[in-house]
Scaffold this motif. Structure first.
Motif, mmCIF file in Angstrom:
data_model
loop_
_atom_site.group_PDB
_atom_site.id
_atom_site.type_symbol
_atom_site.label_atom_id
_atom_site.label_comp_id
_atom_site.label_asym_id
_atom_site.label_seq_id
_atom_site.Cartn_x
_atom_site.Cartn_y
_atom_site.Cartn_z
ATOM 1 N N ALA A 18 52.111 -40.891 17.254
ATOM 2 C CA ALA A 18 53.285 -41.368 17.988
ATOM 3 C C ALA A 18 54.019 -42.422 17.175
ATOM 4 C CB ALA A 18 52.854 -41.955 19.335
ATOM 5 N N VAL A 19 55.348 -42.463 17.313
ATOM 6 C CA VAL A 19 56.136 -43.552 16.743
ATOM 7 C C VAL A 19 55.947 -44.781 17.618
ATOM 8 C CG1 VAL A 19 58.464 -44.390 16.246
ATOM 9 C CG2 VAL A 19 57.860 -42.039 15.685
ATOM 10 N N VAL A 20 55.490 -45.874 17.011
ATOM 11 C CA VAL A 20 55.193 -47.082 17.787
ATOM 12 C C VAL A 20 56.162 -48.219 17.497
ATOM 13 C CG1 VAL A 20 52.757 -46.545 18.108
ATOM 14 C CG2 VAL A 20 53.479 -47.769 16.048
ATOM 15 N N SER A 21 56.973 -48.078 16.465
ATOM 16 C CA SER A 21 57.967 -49.098 16.143
ATOM 17 C C SER A 21 59.055 -48.458 15.293
ATOM 18 C CB SER A 21 57.312 -50.257 15.377
ATOM 19 O OG SER A 21 58.260 -51.254 15.070
ATOM 20 N N GLU A 22 60.298 -48.851 15.539
ATOM 21 C CA GLU A 22 61.384 -48.298 14.717
ATOM 22 C C GLU A 22 62.614 -49.183 14.768
ATOM 23 O OE1 GLU A 22 63.166 -44.633 16.093
ATOM 24 O OE2 GLU A 22 62.313 -44.919 18.088
ATOM 25 N N ARG A 23 63.374 -49.101 13.710
ATOM 26 C CA ARG A 23 64.674 -49.727 13.590
ATOM 27 C C ARG A 23 65.463 -48.826 12.664
ATOM 28 N NH1 ARG A 23 64.650 -56.060 12.393
ATOM 29 N NH2 ARG A 23 63.184 -55.941 14.146
ATOM 30 N N ALA A 24 66.739 -49.010 12.526
ATOM 31 C CA ALA A 24 67.616 -48.035 11.877
ATOM 32 C C ALA A 24 67.005 -47.307 10.676
ATOM 33 C CB ALA A 24 68.922 -48.717 11.464
ATOM 34 N N GLU A 78 61.122 -38.195 8.990
ATOM 35 C CA GLU A 78 61.839 -39.375 9.463
ATOM 36 C C GLU A 78 62.514 -40.105 8.302
ATOM 37 O OE1 GLU A 78 62.497 -40.748 12.401
ATOM 38 O OE2 GLU A 78 61.427 -39.281 13.648
ATOM 39 N N ALA A 79 61.802 -40.240 7.194
ATOM 40 C CA ALA A 79 62.375 -40.926 6.032
ATOM 41 C C ALA A 79 63.617 -40.199 5.532
ATOM 42 C CB ALA A 79 61.328 -41.036 4.932
ATOM 43 N N ILE A 80 63.574 -38.877 5.501
ATOM 44 C CA ILE A 80 64.730 -38.093 5.047
ATOM 45 C C ILE A 80 65.915 -38.298 5.979
ATOM 46 C CG2 ILE A 80 65.605 -35.734 4.775
ATOM 47 C CD1 ILE A 80 62.758 -34.971 3.815
ATOM 48 N N GLN A 81 65.693 -38.154 7.283
ATOM 49 C CA GLN A 81 66.790 -38.279 8.248
ATOM 50 C C GLN A 81 67.388 -39.679 8.233
ATOM 51 O OE1 GLN A 81 65.187 -37.067 12.040
ATOM 52 N NE2 GLN A 81 64.486 -35.098 11.245
ATOM 53 N N ARG A 124 71.250 -41.274 6.984
ATOM 54 C CA ARG A 124 72.124 -42.087 7.837
ATOM 55 C C ARG A 124 72.360 -43.480 7.251
ATOM 56 N NH1 ARG A 124 68.717 -40.069 12.065
ATOM 57 N NH2 ARG A 124 67.700 -42.116 12.239
ATOM 58 N N ASN A 125 71.328 -44.042 6.610
ATOM 59 C CA ASN A 125 71.375 -45.452 6.206
ATOM 60 C C ASN A 125 71.358 -45.687 4.706
ATOM 61 O OD1 ASN A 125 71.010 -46.757 8.984
ATOM 62 N ND2 ASN A 125 69.295 -45.330 8.913
ATOM 63 N N GLY A 126 71.155 -44.644 3.914
ATOM 64 C CA GLY A 126 71.100 -44.786 2.465
ATOM 65 C C GLY A 126 69.690 -44.972 1.938
ATOM 66 N N ILE A 127 68.843 -45.606 2.728
ATOM 67 C CA ILE A 127 67.454 -45.817 2.343
ATOM 68 C C ILE A 127 66.613 -45.879 3.618
ATOM 69 C CG2 ILE A 127 67.686 -48.333 2.315
ATOM 70 C CD1 ILE A 127 65.694 -48.367 -0.064
ATOM 71 N N ALA A 128 65.350 -45.471 3.521
ATOM 72 C CA ALA A 128 64.479 -45.489 4.695
ATOM 73 C C ALA A 128 63.038 -45.720 4.280
ATOM 74 C CB ALA A 128 64.594 -44.183 5.473
ATOM 75 N N PHE A 129 62.287 -46.335 5.192
ATOM 76 C CA PHE A 129 60.855 -46.596 5.019
ATOM 77 C C PHE A 129 60.150 -46.054 6.248
ATOM 78 C CE2 PHE A 129 56.929 -48.805 5.549
ATOM 79 C CZ PHE A 129 56.501 -49.272 4.314
ATOM 80 N N ALA A 130 59.170 -45.165 6.049
ATOM 81 C CA ALA A 130 58.358 -44.643 7.147
ATOM 82 C C ALA A 130 56.899 -44.948 6.847
ATOM 83 C CB ALA A 130 58.566 -43.143 7.323
ATOM 84 N N GLY A 131 56.268 -45.728 7.719
ATOM 85 C CA GLY A 131 54.870 -46.089 7.526
ATOM 86 C C GLY A 131 53.961 -45.315 8.457
ATOM 87 N N VAL A 132 52.691 -45.177 8.057
ATOM 88 C CA VAL A 132 51.666 -44.531 8.869
ATOM 89 C C VAL A 132 50.459 -45.453 8.904
ATOM 90 C CG1 VAL A 132 50.172 -42.509 9.172
ATOM 91 C CG2 VAL A 132 52.454 -42.232 8.177
ATOM 92 N N ARG A 133 49.900 -45.688 10.090
ATOM 93 C CA ARG A 133 48.695 -46.506 10.207
ATOM 94 C C ARG A 133 47.607 -45.717 10.929
ATOM 95 N NH1 ARG A 133 50.641 -50.960 14.703
ATOM 96 N NH2 ARG A 133 50.302 -49.692 16.582
#
Length: 309
Positions: A44-50, A72-75, A79-88
Motif C-alpha cells: 500500500a502507498v502510505v505517504s505521498e506528495r507530488a 509511480e516514479a514514471i508517472q 508530471r513533475n520532471g523528477i520523482a522518488f518512489a521508496g519501498v519499505r
C-alpha cells in the motif's frame, strides 16, 4: 506475487545472470515457508506528495511493490520532471537494472538503490554493517538499447559466493572475510558468518553508507544489522528498503539535446575498439535466449521437488 517474482527471475536468466535467477527460487520458498516473508501481503502507498511516494511492501516478496514503485516514479516524473518512489518492509529484490528497463522505455533516466543484510564493514571495522547495497542506472538511447549500469559495492556479488557454496567450491582470496575479519576462501563462512570486501576500499565503504542512508533513512526501513541473512533458513523478516528515481530529460536540457549528448558519449567510448557499453552483454544474451534458457538439472530437480511439497 509469485508471477511477478517468476517473471523477474526468468528475465535475469535471459540476461545471463544465473546468480540472480532460478537459483533464488529455493531461498524464496524457504523465506515463505519459515515466515520470513508473507505470501499474502498486499502492499500500500502510505505517504505521498507530488514528486514522491512511499510504498509499504508489508513483508511480501517485493516484486509487485517494486513494479508499482517504478510505475509511480514514471508517472510522477512525467508530471513533475523528477520523482522518488521508496519501498519499505521489503526483501531481496533481484537485479536492480531489470527494474529500470520500463523507465528507459518511457524515455526517462532511472536510478535504483537497495540496502541488504549486513555484508560490508564500516571502513576500519571488522564486523559487517552495511549491505552489498547495489545501485543501478538506466539511460535511454534513440533507436538503441539503453545504457544500463548495475553493480554491487562488493568486490564480487554475494550470488557468486552462494553458487560456489552450493557447488562445494572454494572462493578466491580477496572476495570475503571470516567472522574474525580475516581473509577466507570458505564460501559458507563468508555467507553465514563473515563479510565481503568493499570495492575501492574506503571509497566503496562510503558509498555503502550513502546508499544505506538513502534506502533506510528516507524510507524508514531496516538497516543491514537489523536484517538477518537472506540465505538463512531461520531469521527475521528483512524489512529493508529500496529507492527508485526517475528524471525526465525534457524538464532539463530537452529530449533532443539529451539524446545528442548521450550518442556523442557513446560514439566517443566506442571509438576505442576494446570498450563495450554497460548492459550490452545482457541485451545480447537476452536476444540469444529467445528459444529458451539453460538451467542446471540439479536446480530443476530441486524446484520440481518444491512444487510437490
Amino acid at each position: 506475487m509469485a508471477q511477478a517474482a517468476a517473471k523477474h527471475l526468468v528475465q535475469a536468466e535471459a540476461h545471463g545472470l544465473p546468480t540472480h535467477g532460478m537459483s533464488r527460487v529455493p531461498f524464496y520458498c524457504s523465506m515463505l515457508r519459515n515466515g520470513r516473508a508473507d505470501g499474502t501481503a498486499h502492499p500500500a502507498v502510505v505517504s505521498e506528495r507530488a514528486g514522491a511516494c512511499l510504498i509499504d511492501n508489508r513483508d511480501g516478496l517485493p516484486y509487485v511493490s517494486v513494479e508499482w514503485a517504478v510505475a509511480e516514479a514514471i508517472q510522477r516524473a512525467r508530471r513533475n520532471g523528477i520523482a522518488f518512489a521508496g519501498v519499505r518492509n521489503s526483501a531481496h529484490v533481484g537485479v536492480l537494472g531489470i527494474h529500470l528497463l520500463p523507465v528507459a522505455e518511457a524515455r526517462l533516466v532511472g536510478f535504483a538503490f537497495t540496502n541488504s543484510p549486513a555484508a560490508i564493514p564500516a571502513w576500519g571495522g571488522k564486523k559487517a554493517l552495511f549491505g552489498t547495497n547495489p545501485v543501478a542506472a538506466a539511460f535511454p538511447r534513440k533507436d538503441a538499447d539503453p545504457i544500463v549500469i548495475d553493480l554491487a559495492l562488493t568486490t564480487v556479488v554475494r550470488g557468486r559466493i552462494m553458487m560456489a557454496m552450493r557447488k562445494g567450491e572454494r572462493i578466491p582470496e580477496g572476495w570475503a572475510l571470516d567472522r574474525h575479519g580475516k581473509p577466507t576462501t570458505d564460501p559458507k563462512e563468508a555467507i553465514e558468518h563473515g563479510s565481503l570486501f568493499a570495492i575501492g576500499g574506503a571509497k566503496g565503504a562510503m558509498l555503502a553508507l550513502m546508499f544505506e542512508l538513502i534506502c533506510a533513512a528516507l524510507t524508514g526501513a531496516a538497516i543491514g544489522p537489523e536484517a538477518d541473512s537472506f540465505f538463512s533458513e531461520e531469521g527475521n523478516k528483512p524489512r529493508i528498503g529500496q529507492a527508485f528515481i526517475a528524471v525526465d530529460p525534457a524538464a532539463l536540457a530537452g529530449t533532443d539535446r539529451f539524446s545528442e549528448r548521450v550518442e556523442t558519449i557513446v560514439r566517443t567510448m566506442l571509438a576505442d575498439p576494446e570498450v563495450r557499453l554497460p548492459g550490452a552483454r545482457r541485451f545480447a544474451a537476452e536476444r540469444a535466449s529467445r528459444e529458451g534458457i539453460e538451467v542446471p538439472e540439479d536446480l530443476i530437480a530441486q524446484i520440481e521437488k518444491l512444487c510437490s511439497t
